[in-house]
Design a protein around this motif. Structure first.
Motif, PDB file in Angstrom:
ATOM      1  N   VAL A  87      67.556  79.377 -28.171  1.00  0.00           N
ATOM      2  CA  VAL A  87      66.275  78.710 -28.416  1.00  0.00           C
ATOM      3  C   VAL A  87      65.486  79.581 -29.373  1.00  0.00           C
ATOM      4  O   VAL A  87      65.375  80.795 -29.170  1.00  0.00           O
ATOM      5  CB  VAL A  87      65.478  78.506 -27.108  1.00  0.00           C
ATOM      6  N   GLY A  88      64.958  78.970 -30.422  1.00  0.00           N
ATOM      7  CA  GLY A  88      64.140  79.706 -31.373  1.00  0.00           C
ATOM      8  C   GLY A  88      62.919  78.920 -31.779  1.00  0.00           C
ATOM      9  O   GLY A  88      62.958  77.689 -31.835  1.00  0.00           O
ATOM     10  N   VAL A  89      61.832  79.628 -32.048  1.00  0.00           N
ATOM     11  CA  VAL A  89      60.611  79.024 -32.578  1.00  0.00           C
ATOM     12  C   VAL A  89      60.351  79.653 -33.939  1.00  0.00           C
ATOM     13  O   VAL A  89      60.388  80.883 -34.088  1.00  0.00           O
ATOM     14  CB  VAL A  89      59.404  79.253 -31.651  1.00  0.00           C
TER      15      VAL A  89
ATOM     16  N   PRO B 279      62.639  84.628 -40.296  1.00  0.00           N
ATOM     17  CA  PRO B 279      62.894  85.114 -38.936  1.00  0.00           C
ATOM     18  C   PRO B 279      62.171  84.266 -37.895  1.00  0.00           C
ATOM     19  O   PRO B 279      61.157  83.634 -38.169  1.00  0.00           O
ATOM     20  CB  PRO B 279      62.330  86.540 -38.963  1.00  0.00           C
ATOM     21  N   ALA B 280      62.717  84.282 -36.701  1.00  0.00           N
ATOM     22  CA  ALA B 280      62.097  83.555 -35.594  1.00  0.00           C
ATOM     23  C   ALA B 280      60.824  84.266 -35.144  1.00  0.00           C
ATOM     24  O   ALA B 280      60.727  85.492 -35.183  1.00  0.00           O
ATOM     25  CB  ALA B 280      63.067  83.451 -34.432  1.00  0.00           C
ATOM     26  N   LEU B 281      59.853  83.471 -34.712  1.00  0.00           N
ATOM     27  CA  LEU B 281      58.649  84.020 -34.097  1.00  0.00           C
ATOM     28  C   LEU B 281      58.899  84.331 -32.623  1.00  0.00           C
ATOM     29  O   LEU B 281      58.245  85.179 -32.034  1.00  0.00           O
ATOM     30  CB  LEU B 281      57.500  83.017 -34.222  1.00  0.00           C
ATOM     31  N   TYR B 282      59.841  83.615 -32.041  1.00  0.00           N
ATOM     32  CA  TYR B 282      60.275  83.846 -30.662  1.00  0.00           C
ATOM     33  C   TYR B 282      61.698  83.330 -30.555  1.00  0.00           C
ATOM     34  O   TYR B 282      62.047  82.321 -31.160  1.00  0.00           O
ATOM     35  CB  TYR B 282      59.391  83.090 -29.663  1.00  0.00           C
ATOM     36  N   GLN B 283      62.546  84.031 -29.778  1.00  0.00           N
ATOM     37  CA  GLN B 283      63.906  83.539 -29.569  1.00  0.00           C
ATOM     38  C   GLN B 283      64.458  84.080 -28.263  1.00  0.00           C
ATOM     39  O   GLN B 283      64.034  85.131 -27.783  1.00  0.00           O
ATOM     40  CB  GLN B 283      64.815  83.915 -30.737  1.00  0.00           C
ATOM     41  N   GLU B 284      65.366  83.319 -27.679  1.00  0.00           N
ATOM     42  CA  GLU B 284      66.019  83.748 -26.447  1.00  0.00           C
ATOM     43  C   GLU B 284      67.420  83.158 -26.379  1.00  0.00           C
ATOM     44  O   GLU B 284      67.714  82.131 -26.990  1.00  0.00           O
ATOM     45  CB  GLU B 284      65.221  83.345 -25.206  1.00  0.00           C
ATOM     46  N   TRP B 285      68.292  83.868 -25.658  1.00  0.00           N
ATOM     47  CA  TRP B 285      69.627  83.384 -25.342  1.00  0.00           C
ATOM     48  C   TRP B 285      69.684  83.058 -23.856  1.00  0.00           C
ATOM     49  O   TRP B 285      68.982  83.666 -23.043  1.00  0.00           O
ATOM     50  CB  TRP B 285      70.677  84.445 -25.633  1.00  0.00           C
ATOM     51  N   GLY B 286      70.565  82.136 -23.498  1.00  0.00           N
ATOM     52  CA  GLY B 286      70.843  81.838 -22.108  1.00  0.00           C
ATOM     53  C   GLY B 286      72.215  81.218 -22.005  1.00  0.00           C
ATOM     54  O   GLY B 286      72.937  81.103 -23.003  1.00  0.00           O
TER      55      GLY B 286
ATOM     56  N   SER C 276      49.117  80.489 -31.591  1.00  0.00           N
ATOM     57  CA  SER C 276      47.782  80.008 -31.925  1.00  0.00           C
ATOM     58  C   SER C 276      47.866  78.593 -32.488  1.00  0.00           C
ATOM     59  O   SER C 276      48.952  78.045 -32.679  1.00  0.00           O
ATOM     60  CB  SER C 276      47.130  80.945 -32.934  1.00  0.00           C
ATOM     61  N   LYS C 277      46.722  78.001 -32.775  1.00  0.00           N
ATOM     62  CA  LYS C 277      46.664  76.652 -33.292  1.00  0.00           C
ATOM     63  C   LYS C 277      47.477  76.540 -34.576  1.00  0.00           C
ATOM     64  O   LYS C 277      47.390  77.378 -35.463  1.00  0.00           O
ATOM     65  CB  LYS C 277      45.213  76.264 -33.567  1.00  0.00           C
ATOM     66  N   GLY C 278      48.292  75.491 -34.650  1.00  0.00           N
ATOM     67  CA  GLY C 278      49.117  75.285 -35.838  1.00  0.00           C
ATOM     68  C   GLY C 278      50.405  74.571 -35.497  1.00  0.00           C
ATOM     69  O   GLY C 278      50.620  74.133 -34.365  1.00  0.00           O
ATOM     70  N   ALA C 279      51.272  74.468 -36.486  1.00  0.00           N
ATOM     71  CA  ALA C 279      52.540  73.742 -36.347  1.00  0.00           C
ATOM     72  C   ALA C 279      53.705  74.716 -36.331  1.00  0.00           C
ATOM     73  O   ALA C 279      53.732  75.690 -37.108  1.00  0.00           O
ATOM     74  CB  ALA C 279      52.696  72.752 -37.496  1.00  0.00           C
ATOM     75  N   TYR C 280      54.674  74.436 -35.473  1.00  0.00           N
ATOM     76  CA  TYR C 280      55.866  75.262 -35.326  1.00  0.00           C
ATOM     77  C   TYR C 280      57.078  74.349 -35.189  1.00  0.00           C
ATOM     78  O   TYR C 280      56.960  73.198 -34.779  1.00  0.00           O
ATOM     79  CB  TYR C 280      55.753  76.164 -34.088  1.00  0.00           C
ATOM     80  N   ASP C 281      58.249  74.879 -35.534  1.00  0.00           N
ATOM     81  CA  ASP C 281      59.502  74.147 -35.348  1.00  0.00           C
ATOM     82  C   ASP C 281      60.339  74.886 -34.312  1.00  0.00           C
ATOM     83  O   ASP C 281      60.595  76.089 -34.441  1.00  0.00           O
ATOM     84  CB  ASP C 281      60.276  74.039 -36.667  1.00  0.00           C
ATOM     85  N   MET C 282      60.763  74.161 -33.283  1.00  0.00           N
ATOM     86  CA  MET C 282      61.520  74.746 -32.172  1.00  0.00           C
ATOM     87  C   MET C 282      62.918  74.148 -32.169  1.00  0.00           C
ATOM     88  O   MET C 282      63.088  72.940 -32.356  1.00  0.00           O
ATOM     89  CB  MET C 282      60.802  74.471 -30.857  1.00  0.00           C
TER      90      MET C 282
END
Length: 197
Positions: A64-66, A77-84, A101-107
């Motif tokens: 999973v990445g944001v 680069p990802a702003l946040y990422q995790e493996w599972g 924060s307020k704004g648009a992101y792609d996950m």
């Protein structure tokens, strides 16, 4: 290295990170359901339906990445990422820390049913592999979540718009009851889990 929710936070650029007062979480919940034959059906990009046995998916790594909205895959680069690992329940729920924060992101969510994932990738020393034949990926055909003035949505991602609350998106392996019905097929491409040919 264990795949059990190894976490990595990278608030790059720093402007994407929020203070406690305006920080929110992003959640993606993916539920895979079987058909009458006990198989997992998935739409492909060509609108055909392919299947996996649950045993092909359970225990496989997922990522999973944001990313910043409209990011360049393989470059930004990802702003946040995790493996599972995909659990026996075939339900994945990934929630970020409250850093957005307020704004648009792609996950994005990718389940690597066929593509090998290296220890270096699991340790975030290298980028995760591109999804390939038989792997599963989040997808939506709808642009309803892309707000005016926002960048285009990257393929295979879900747009998450943060205003003044946490954001949650639910997806599943949606398939049309009648593949010949265009409206059903188009609807099944929204907030779905796609199989990569």
């Amino acid at each position: 290295m264990s795949l059990r929710h190894v976490l990595f936070l990278a608030c790059l650029p720093l402007a994407a990170c929020a203070t406690d007062d305006d920080a929110h979480t992003l959640t993606m919940s993916a539920t895979l359901t079987t058909n009458a034959a006990g198989e997992l059906p998935f739409l492909s990009p060509s609108a055909t339906i392919a299947t996996h046995a649950p045993a092909d998916v359970v225990g496989k790594p997922y990522y999973v990445g944001v990313f910043p909205a409209g990011f360049s895959s393989g470059n930004d680069p990802a702003l946040y990422q995790e493996w599972g690992t995909v659990p026996a329940s075939l339900s994945i729920e990934a929630t970020t820390p409250a850093i957005f924060s307020k704004g648009a992101y792609d996950m994005v969510l990718v389940m690597y049913t066929n593509t090998p994932v290296t220890p270096a990738q699991l340790a975030f020393e290298q980028m995760p592999p591109a999804a390939a034949g038989g792997d599963l990926s989040s997808f939506t055909l709808s642009a309803a979540d892309v707000l005016p003035g926002d960048p285009d949505q990257a393929l295979g991602t879900l747009r998450m718009n943060v205003a003044d609350a946490d954001v949650r998106v639910d997806i599943s392996n949606r398939t049309p009851t009648d593949p010949a019905d265009r409206d059903q097929t188009v609807a099944a491409f929204e907030h779905t889990v796609l199989i990569i040919p």
